[in-house]
Design an enzyme around this catalytic site. Sequence first.
Site: not given
Length: 651
Positions: A198, A304, A335
């Site tokens: 991320s 995601d 995610h």
Amino acid sequence: MPIRTRFTIWRPFATAATAALLAAFLTPAAAHGTPRESRPVYSYDDAIREAVWVDTGLDGDGDGKSDRVAADIVRPREPAAQGRRIPVIMDASPYYSCCGRGNESQTKTYDASGRVVRMPLFYDNYFVPRGYAFVGVDLAGTNRSDGCVDVGGRLDIQSAKAVVDWLNGRAKGYTTRTGNTRARATWTNGRTGMIGKSWDGTIANGVAATGVKGLKTIVPISAISSWYDYYFAKGAPLYDSGPDWLSQYVESPDARTRCAAVQHQLVDGAPRTGDWTPLWTERDYVKDAGKVRASVFLVHGMQDLNVRTKHFGQWWNALAKNGVQRKIWLSGTGHVDPFDFRRAAWVDTLHRWFDHELLGYDNGIDREPMADIERHPDQWVTSTLWPPRGTVTTTLHPAPGTRTGVGTLGLRTGTGSESFTDDPRLSETDWAAHADESTASKAGFITPPLSRDLRVSGSSTVTLTVTPSTSTAHLSAVLADLGPDTIRDYAGSGEGITTLTDRSCWGASTAGDSACFKVTQARKTDVASTVFSRGWADLGTYASDRKGVPLTPGTPYTITLDLAASDHVLPEGHRLALIVAGTDKDLIDPPPSTPTLTVDLSRTAAHVPLVGGPAAFAHALAGSPAAAPAATTPDGARAPHTVRRVPGEGR
């Protein structure tokens, strides 16, 4: 066309004379021939743990002094004693103190002298005994670093780039945050690999896009490639806040007291209109893909809905265009880190990747398929290239059917029009579940049941000519697989995984840093339809992606929506649907008005990357079964849970 690039084997020893050094200075396994795998021969318990503060050369907080960022280091003691320099694996993160890393939200801990005791995740536990150093960098404005968080901008990127420079002897480091005693990285050869999920992976993308020397590979997991696309989709807001909120969320308490100027810059530079500004240009790494020197091992969940899959699609395509060495894993999760959806295979593959890229071991990973793709929960396939050779963008046209709002999808240009009224209470899962029904909130266009499998691989677009009834309008377009399936429950709280109580261990442990992590398993759900690609836009950006304008009711406008990258196989008997609607609940914010939109079908088309191209589509419809399979499962995946506006917090 997919582009295949060759991996370059790094060979630091080229002569017979240096072969002896290879035997003496690499791991003991190397003494018995050409090494293919680094071994855990060094003591993790006796590893050197130290902190260095690296001068970034920037003064983000405006205190008149150059900011220093904290780099916590864990490295094996033995190579330095032997006079051997080692490579570095680095994770630069804003989350080491505020929010935590990994599925268990681990933070750094320290001893009384300020040396790191627990480094989050398994990287140090696993790789330090194998002859790597691990460096965990606190981004500027977080944890023990000076400066301010500017959310993917120059301050963020320089936080990590400066450490790469220090590792290669080009930047100044100090033993304390404020002192003058220099620290030099004499123990490393400077060869650095960056990894992270991320925001952390986003920093890896951004640093690679600077072309910094010494960065040999990056492993971005669920990472952002352009921050505009994290907050907006062609002017349509994806979240109800901007980067200023995110900056405040992760900044240290000390930074919050001195970073008001940066906060104002984030507010002023990221207007909620969705217009493109210089702030977004600075945070667009895709435009600088031509500067990337590092190889890229990219990982992303195809469902995601936090860092959406447009990010990996546009980054992958730009890297391919510039001949960057690449590898990719695509899961069916949201995610989620691969350590939590394919743990054993991930650790093994990552190990071989770093051995190849940082140690130069000819272990064959460069000759393996480019892509691993999860077709069903825990069922993986490989692809020699990605997208596969023979993938052709195919134009599919919507046409009216026998019922209002339920049309057909095929190779011939359609005629007529369909209308719908934006209903912000409904989401893409509602639309797909009722694709065969006439509803006021969407228009759907569906193929007959397929007579053979059809594979979509890559990034699609949908061009629409739409007439609005109001001066503002948001649009959504999705591709859906209509047919029963068992998938990862990406819309649930675990985003496709369930965390158990048992633990598995990956590397060595100390009393303060365990290498054992909670086991996970796939969380599955039965569905009758699956949305596998989606895109959004503010119709006011019809003339320019970078600036929206008011619409004139009753006037037709043409706009192209970028749909998220994916790799999905529609099985025989299923149907492909293109659904067009307004606000996609929980995935974009609604416009100020509630427009009715009329779609001109003769000037509307989807451009879909099909393996086999138009011929494959035609063959899949030839001899199509007369009826779709009976739906014996729920109507579709549940509506997405409220999407995080924090990229990568916790899991």
